[in-house]
Design an enzyme around this catalytic site. Structure first.
Site, short mmCIF file in Angstrom:
data_model
loop_
_atom_site.label_atom_id
_atom_site.label_comp_id
_atom_site.label_asym_id
_atom_site.label_seq_id
_atom_site.Cartn_x
_atom_site.Cartn_y
_atom_site.Cartn_z
N SER A 126 0.81 -1.21 0.00
CA SER A 126 0.00 0.00 0.00
C SER A 126 0.84 1.26 0.00
O SER A 126 0.36 2.34 -0.32
CB SER A 126 -0.93 0.01 1.22
OG SER A 126 -0.17 -0.02 2.42
N CYS A 127 2.12 1.17 0.35
CA CYS A 127 2.95 2.37 0.42
C CYS A 127 3.46 2.77 -0.95
O CYS A 127 4.04 3.84 -1.11
CB CYS A 127 4.14 2.16 1.36
SG CYS A 127 5.42 1.08 0.69
N GLY A 128 3.28 1.92 -1.95
CA GLY A 128 3.69 2.26 -3.29
C GLY A 128 5.15 1.97 -3.59
O GLY A 128 5.64 2.27 -4.67
#
Length: 291
Positions: A126-128
């Site tokens: 989710s942090c990319g």
């Protein structure tokens, strides 16, 4: 490593209304419990103890000590079970808060590197931070990526049975229909361990935490079976544990396939109903009677 396991219920009964055709009725349903778990690390620095909050994850209560150990290991914060002195819940006035906090006290003499973000938190999809930099970080911190793997041959019949076996041992899924599982099997298809959680990454961390605590790592000659899809995050956690064969009942993502190829991990997807796709066949893996 001394682990004081917490006792929590993972399934809750609630009253609902069921609707079928043109009628409705009251019904007592089972749902998977989801609660936050705060993971804290305590370590010795000079003549005092330092405490850091590492993560808050939404999980199904149960096997919290394994979850914490597995999380720290797959994040590259610890590398060996001997680096953990004990795992326990804090003594708090509020019992509910106590149940949702887990403290990992590290062995004296070991100070974790908590300042390098690449080492600790490159894994969260989710942090990319997914791609080349992430893969290079995994190569840097994994303890097993350079170890020699033995050749493994698995029969087609064994592979076909894995999804059904995994589901048959998913007690909480049978009750709720809303929980993920990760299971470790040997090459003959015998289930060695299984963990469930509302978060697929938590289920795998619990499983790896179990293997770490039991001194079973690396898991080069074992088969990891995932109840759902195979994401980048799950493949990297498997790579950290030295797992070289992954079979997912669902689909893999493109980055999961890229990571499996990079680390020569056999990756199978859509394993159900006597079929599966081979997204990458590792150089040390062979299926009997399949060209």
């Amino acid at each position: 490593m001394k682990a004081h396991l917490l006792s929590n219920k993972s399934v809750k009964q609630i009253e609902i209304v069921k609707v079928k055709d043109n009628s409705s009725f009251q019904y007592t349903d089972d749902v998977s419990v989801e609660e936050p778990l705060e993971i804290r690390v305590v370590y010795h620095l000079a003549d005092k103890k330092e405490s850091r909050n590492i993560s808050v994850t939404m999980r199904t209560p149960g096997n919290d000590a394994e979850l914490a150990a597995g999380f720290l290991f797959t994040e590259g914060i610890i590398f060996d079970r001997k680096q953990i002195e004990s795992i326990y819940a804090p003594q708090a006035e509020c019992a509910r808060n106590s149940e949702n906090i887990i403290i990992v006290e590290l062995a004296e003499g070991f100070v974790p590197d908590l300042m390098n973000a690449d080492r600790n938190f490159y894994t969260t999809s989710s942090c990319g931070v997914c791609g080349k930099g992430s893969i290079e970080s995994i190569r840097t911190v994994s303890s097993f990526h350079n170890q020699t793997k033995e050749n493994i041959e698995v029969s087609l019949e064994t592979l076909y049975q894995l999804s059904e076996k995994l589901q048959s041992f998913q007690n909480n899924f049978s009750a709720t229909g809303g929980i993920h599982a990760s299971g470790i099997f040997d090459r003959e298809g015998n289930l060695l361990a299984l963990r469930e959680d509302v978060g697929r990454h938590n289920a795998l961390d619990k499983l790896i935490g179990h293997a770490l605590s039991a001194g079973l790592l690396p898991l080069h000659d074992k088969i990891l079976v995932l109840s759902g899809r195979a994401s980048f995050e799950l493949i990297q956690k498997a790579a950290m544990a030295g797992i070289s064969i992954i079979a997912a009942i669902g689909a893999p993502s493109s980055l999961a396939v890229d990571l499996a190829k990079e680390f020569d991990i056999t990756l199978l997807g859509f394993l159900r109903d006597n079929r599966f796709n081979i997204y990458h066949s590792g150089s040390h893996f062979k299926i009997e009677n399949v060209l």
